[in-house]
Design a protein around this motif. Structure first.
Motif, PDB file in Angstrom:
ATOM      1  N   PHE A 177      -0.039   7.335 -15.243  1.00 35.98           N
ATOM      2  CA  PHE A 177      -0.403   8.654 -15.735  1.00 35.98           C
ATOM      3  C   PHE A 177      -1.694   8.544 -16.526  1.00 35.98           C
ATOM      4  CE2 PHE A 177       4.112   9.021 -15.012  1.00 35.98           C
ATOM      5  CZ  PHE A 177       4.285  10.331 -14.564  1.00 35.98           C
ATOM      6  N   GLY A 178      -2.654   9.420 -16.209  1.00 38.76           N
ATOM      7  CA  GLY A 178      -3.937   9.362 -16.889  1.00 38.76           C
ATOM      8  C   GLY A 178      -4.492  10.731 -17.184  1.00 38.76           C
ATOM      9  N   GLY A 179      -5.778  10.752 -17.481  1.00 40.29           N
ATOM     10  CA  GLY A 179      -6.423  11.998 -17.875  1.00 40.29           C
ATOM     11  C   GLY A 179      -6.149  12.320 -19.330  1.00 40.29           C
ATOM     12  N   ARG A 180      -6.840  13.324 -19.837  1.00 41.70           N
ATOM     13  CA  ARG A 180      -6.711  13.656 -21.261  1.00 41.70           C
ATOM     14  C   ARG A 180      -5.339  14.201 -21.624  1.00 41.70           C
ATOM     15  NH1 ARG A 180     -11.880  14.078 -19.680  1.00 41.70           N
ATOM     16  NH2 ARG A 180     -13.447  13.138 -21.054  1.00 41.70           N
ATOM     17  N   ASP A 181      -4.638  14.805 -20.653  1.00 36.77           N
ATOM     18  CA  ASP A 181      -3.295  15.322 -20.916  1.00 36.77           C
ATOM     19  C   ASP A 181      -2.204  14.432 -20.345  1.00 36.77           C
ATOM     20  OD1 ASP A 181      -3.623  15.790 -18.225  1.00 36.77           O
ATOM     21  OD2 ASP A 181      -3.251  17.948 -18.315  1.00 36.77           O
ATOM     22  N   LEU A 182      -2.571  13.290 -19.759  1.00 35.95           N
ATOM     23  CA  LEU A 182      -1.634  12.340 -19.147  1.00 35.95           C
ATOM     24  C   LEU A 182      -0.778  12.988 -18.064  1.00 35.95           C
ATOM     25  CD1 LEU A 182      -0.459  10.210 -22.221  1.00 35.95           C
ATOM     26  CD2 LEU A 182      -2.187   9.639 -20.501  1.00 35.95           C
ATOM     27  N   LYS A 183      -1.344  13.987 -17.379  1.00 33.24           N
ATOM     28  CA  LYS A 183      -0.651  14.636 -16.266  1.00 33.24           C
ATOM     29  C   LYS A 183      -1.359  14.407 -14.925  1.00 33.24           C
ATOM     30  CE  LYS A 183       1.747  18.308 -18.804  1.00 33.24           C
ATOM     31  NZ  LYS A 183       1.968  19.772 -18.923  1.00 33.24           N
ATOM     32  N   THR A 184      -2.421  13.609 -14.942  1.00 30.86           N
ATOM     33  CA  THR A 184      -3.052  13.202 -13.693  1.00 30.86           C
ATOM     34  C   THR A 184      -2.445  11.871 -13.284  1.00 30.86           C
ATOM     35  OG1 THR A 184      -5.123  14.340 -14.188  1.00 30.86           O
ATOM     36  CG2 THR A 184      -5.202  12.578 -12.561  1.00 30.86           C
ATOM     37  N   VAL A 185      -1.842  11.841 -12.122  1.00 34.33           N
ATOM     38  CA  VAL A 185      -1.148  10.642 -11.639  1.00 34.33           C
ATOM     39  C   VAL A 185      -2.046   9.904 -10.652  1.00 34.33           C
ATOM     40  CG1 VAL A 185       0.909   9.761 -10.474  1.00 34.33           C
ATOM     41  CG2 VAL A 185       1.073  11.794 -11.940  1.00 34.33           C
ATOM     42  N   TYR A 186      -2.184   8.601 -10.860  1.00 23.66           N
ATOM     43  CA  TYR A 186      -2.919   7.743  -9.940  1.00 23.66           C
ATOM     44  C   TYR A 186      -1.934   6.809  -9.251  1.00 23.66           C
ATOM     45  CZ  TYR A 186      -7.117   9.371 -12.308  1.00 23.66           C
ATOM     46  OH  TYR A 186      -8.109  10.157 -12.816  1.00 23.66           O
ATOM     47  N   ALA A 187      -2.118   6.614  -7.947  1.00 24.29           N
ATOM     48  CA  ALA A 187      -1.228   5.747  -7.173  1.00 24.29           C
ATOM     49  C   ALA A 187      -2.049   4.701  -6.432  1.00 24.29           C
ATOM     50  CB  ALA A 187      -0.418   6.563  -6.173  1.00 24.29           C
ATOM     51  N   THR A 188      -1.717   3.430  -6.647  1.00 27.66           N
ATOM     52  CA  THR A 188      -2.319   2.354  -5.868  1.00 27.66           C
ATOM     53  C   THR A 188      -1.512   2.135  -4.591  1.00 27.66           C
ATOM     54  OG1 THR A 188      -1.095   0.786  -7.266  1.00 27.66           O
ATOM     55  CG2 THR A 188      -3.439   1.132  -7.758  1.00 27.66           C
ATOM     56  N   THR A 189      -2.206   1.707  -3.532  1.00 29.05           N
ATOM     57  CA  THR A 189      -1.550   1.499  -2.244  1.00 29.05           C
ATOM     58  C   THR A 189      -2.052   0.194  -1.626  1.00 29.05           C
ATOM     59  OG1 THR A 189      -3.193   2.692  -0.883  1.00 29.05           O
ATOM     60  CG2 THR A 189      -1.460   4.006  -1.933  1.00 29.05           C
ATOM     61  N   ALA A 190      -1.474  -0.166  -0.484  1.00 24.05           N
ATOM     62  CA  ALA A 190      -1.777  -1.470   0.112  1.00 24.05           C
ATOM     63  C   ALA A 190      -1.849  -1.382   1.626  1.00 24.05           C
ATOM     64  CB  ALA A 190      -0.709  -2.493  -0.295  1.00 24.05           C
ATOM     65  N   ALA A 191      -2.726  -2.199   2.189  1.00 24.55           N
ATOM     66  CA  ALA A 191      -2.792  -2.370   3.645  1.00 24.55           C
ATOM     67  C   ALA A 191      -1.971  -3.565   4.104  1.00 24.55           C
ATOM     68  CB  ALA A 191      -4.239  -2.536   4.086  1.00 24.55           C
ATOM     69  N   LYS A 192      -1.536  -4.398   3.170  1.00 25.78           N
ATOM     70  CA  LYS A 192      -0.764  -5.597   3.497  1.00 25.78           C
ATOM     71  C   LYS A 192       0.477  -5.229   4.308  1.00 25.78           C
ATOM     72  CE  LYS A 192       1.687  -9.442   1.221  1.00 25.78           C
ATOM     73  NZ  LYS A 192       3.059  -9.140   1.696  1.00 25.78           N
ATOM     74  N   GLY A 193       0.719  -6.021   5.360  1.00 18.56           N
ATOM     75  CA  GLY A 193       1.913  -5.815   6.164  1.00 18.56           C
ATOM     76  C   GLY A 193       1.769  -4.787   7.267  1.00 18.56           C
ATOM     77  N   LEU A 194       0.604  -4.159   7.388  1.00 16.93           N
ATOM     78  CA  LEU A 194       0.395  -3.146   8.417  1.00 16.93           C
ATOM     79  C   LEU A 194      -0.259  -3.754   9.646  1.00 16.93           C
ATOM     80  CD1 LEU A 194      -0.869  -0.131   6.268  1.00 16.93           C
ATOM     81  CD2 LEU A 194       1.484  -0.693   6.961  1.00 16.93           C
ATOM     82  N   SER A 195       0.158  -3.304  10.810  1.00 20.89           N
ATOM     83  CA  SER A 195      -0.418  -3.770  12.069  1.00 20.89           C
ATOM     84  C   SER A 195      -1.739  -3.049  12.333  1.00 20.89           C
ATOM     85  CB  SER A 195       0.553  -3.490  13.220  1.00 20.89           C
ATOM     86  OG  SER A 195       0.668  -2.082  13.422  1.00 20.89           O
ATOM     87  N   ALA A 196      -2.442  -3.487  13.369  1.00 19.95           N
ATOM     88  CA  ALA A 196      -3.698  -2.824  13.736  1.00 19.95           C
ATOM     89  C   ALA A 196      -3.454  -1.366  14.095  1.00 19.95           C
ATOM     90  CB  ALA A 196      -4.343  -3.566  14.905  1.00 19.95           C
ATOM     91  N   ASP A 197      -2.347  -1.081  14.791  1.00 18.99           N
ATOM     92  CA  ASP A 197      -2.013   0.307  15.124  1.00 18.99           C
ATOM     93  C   ASP A 197      -1.676   1.103  13.871  1.00 18.99           C
ATOM     94  OD1 ASP A 197      -2.441  -0.096  17.819  1.00 18.99           O
ATOM     95  OD2 ASP A 197      -0.323  -0.454  18.284  1.00 18.99           O
ATOM     96  N   ASP A 198      -0.960   0.459  12.923  1.00 23.46           N
ATOM     97  CA  ASP A 198      -0.650   1.130  11.657  1.00 23.46           C
ATOM     98  C   ASP A 198      -1.930   1.528  10.936  1.00 23.46           C
ATOM     99  OD1 ASP A 198       2.123   0.818  11.959  1.00 23.46           O
ATOM    100  OD2 ASP A 198       2.126  -1.112  10.920  1.00 23.46           O
ATOM    101  N   LEU A 199      -2.877   0.618  10.900  1.00 22.32           N
ATOM    102  CA  LEU A 199      -4.120   0.877  10.179  1.00 22.32           C
ATOM    103  C   LEU A 199      -4.931   1.990  10.841  1.00 22.32           C
ATOM    104  CD1 LEU A 199      -5.156  -2.783   9.323  1.00 22.32           C
ATOM    105  CD2 LEU A 199      -4.301  -1.049   7.734  1.00 22.32           C
ATOM    106  N   LYS A 200      -4.834   2.111  12.159  1.00 26.43           N
ATOM    107  CA  LYS A 200      -5.507   3.211  12.851  1.00 26.43           C
ATOM    108  C   LYS A 200      -4.889   4.553  12.468  1.00 26.43           C
ATOM    109  CE  LYS A 200      -7.137   0.686  16.930  1.00 26.43           C
ATOM    110  NZ  LYS A 200      -7.010   0.552  18.420  1.00 26.43           N
ATOM    111  N   SER A 201      -3.568   4.571  12.330  1.00 24.09           N
ATOM    112  CA  SER A 201      -2.889   5.830  11.994  1.00 24.09           C
ATOM    113  C   SER A 201      -2.878   6.105  10.490  1.00 24.09           C
ATOM    114  CB  SER A 201      -1.450   5.801  12.524  1.00 24.09           C
ATOM    115  OG  SER A 201      -0.683   4.779  11.887  1.00 24.09           O
ATOM    116  N   GLN A 202      -3.209   5.060   9.689  1.00 23.59           N
ATOM    117  CA  GLN A 202      -3.281   5.214   8.232  1.00 23.59           C
ATOM    118  C   GLN A 202      -4.658   4.747   7.753  1.00 23.59           C
ATOM    119  OE1 GLN A 202       0.145   3.525   6.041  1.00 23.59           O
ATOM    120  NE2 GLN A 202       1.184   3.296   8.000  1.00 23.59           N
ATOM    121  N   PRO A 203      -5.709   5.488   8.069  1.00 23.94           N
ATOM    122  CA  PRO A 203      -7.059   5.025   7.717  1.00 23.94           C
ATOM    123  C   PRO A 203      -7.307   4.913   6.221  1.00 23.94           C
ATOM    124  CG  PRO A 203      -7.103   7.297   8.488  1.00 23.94           C
ATOM    125  CD  PRO A 203      -5.733   6.774   8.785  1.00 23.94           C
TER     126      PRO A 203
END
Length: 299
Positions: A250-276
């Protein structure tokens, strides 16, 4: 009118394993790591800029200090990180006798103590442990994990949550004023309704607790974030357009902006095409604020 819980990608950095987001009110920026690319990142939401620092080894988390700078937990130990100089100074080895282990997720509680976990980097053996680090030194608090994630603590400071990712469990512990934990119990779990598929509902990744005591958990292979009430009831799922969501902050001045980290690890080449946008940093607005980011007070 602002739409709540509508994620957008704010930084398409193609992280292999984005993790450990931390909001720094000190410089109004989000800090996080890419474990597999051995990078610490800083994202400035006001101007959309970023900086990147090469860590000594795979960084699992970073935790701010009240004197400035961060402690970064890496595969080779705990490091003092000075962003101004861009330097990493070894503070302590943690598991020199377990060369296939690395440090994973971490958290600072309201008393300024650092908590973090270790895991088997091959994701096979239950060699992971939960640690507490404070002025008294480093102490093992729990063990027998393949992959640890968390911990996180309730607003009243009395409940600590910690994840066993491969078991798809969130555990709750009673936390006392001295930093000891007791009464380990199951708080929530995935796939209780017998969902099928290779990964089912996904795996419990990094947890965080908001100002109302709700537990938010990133879902690896689960396409979003689960939000649990303090009694363990699932009350919301926030969907993302990528399958591997690792943790939020949670960030921003009011702590109501949510940031989410994500990963490409474990994804196939087809997965990466569908999840650019896999591996990108996402953001959305919440109707509930997070808790202020605590800082380490003994280093």
């Amino acid at each position: 009118m602002i739409q709540l819980f509508q994620p957008t990608c704010v930084f398409d950095l193609k992280a292999t394993l984005g993790e450990g987001p931390v909001w720094s009110a000190r410089d109004h920026a989000l800090w996080f790591v890419d474990i597999k690319q051995k990078r610490v990142h800083r994202y400035d939401p006001d101007i959309g800029s970023h900086q990147s620092f090469l860590a000594p080894s795979e960084p699992g988390f970073l935790a701010p200090k009240n004197r400035g700078g961060f402690v970064v937990g890496c595969k080779t130990g705990l490091y003092d990180f000075d962003p101004k100089a861009g330097t990493f100074t070894l503070l302590s080895h943690v598991e020199p006798g377990l060369p296939t282990n690395r440090l994973n997720d971490g958290f600072v509680d309201a008393k300024g103590r650092l908590w973090f976990g270790s895991m088997d980097d091959d994701e096979e053996k239950p060699t992971g442990r939960l640690y507490r680090y404070d002025a008294r030194g480093l102490r093992v608090m729990d063990n027998d994990y393949v992959i640890t994630n968390g911990p996180a603590v309730s607003p009243d400071g009395q409940t600590l949550y910690h994840n066993d990712t491969l078991k798809k469990h969130i555990y709750a512990f009673d936390l006392d004023d001295h930093g000891d934990i007791h009464n380990k119990r199951l708080f929530a779990q995935l796939d209780r309704d017998g969902k099928t598929g290779e990964h089912g509902e996904g795996y419990m990744d990094g947890p965080i607790v908001d100002s109302e005591g709700q537990v938010w958990v990133g879902l690896f292979f689960g396409w979003g974030v689960h939000v649990y009430a303090p009694d363990g009831t699932l009350i919301r799922k926030v969907n993302l357009p990528v399958s591997n969501v690792t943790k939020i902050a949670f960030g921003g001045r009011d702590l109501k902006t949510v940031y989410a980290t994500t990963a490409a690890k474990g994804l196939s080449a087809d997965d990466l095409k569908s999840q650019p946008l896999a591996g990108g940093l996402f953001s959305f607005r919440s109707d509930v604020a997070g808790q202020p980011q605590n800082e380490i007070n003994f280093l």
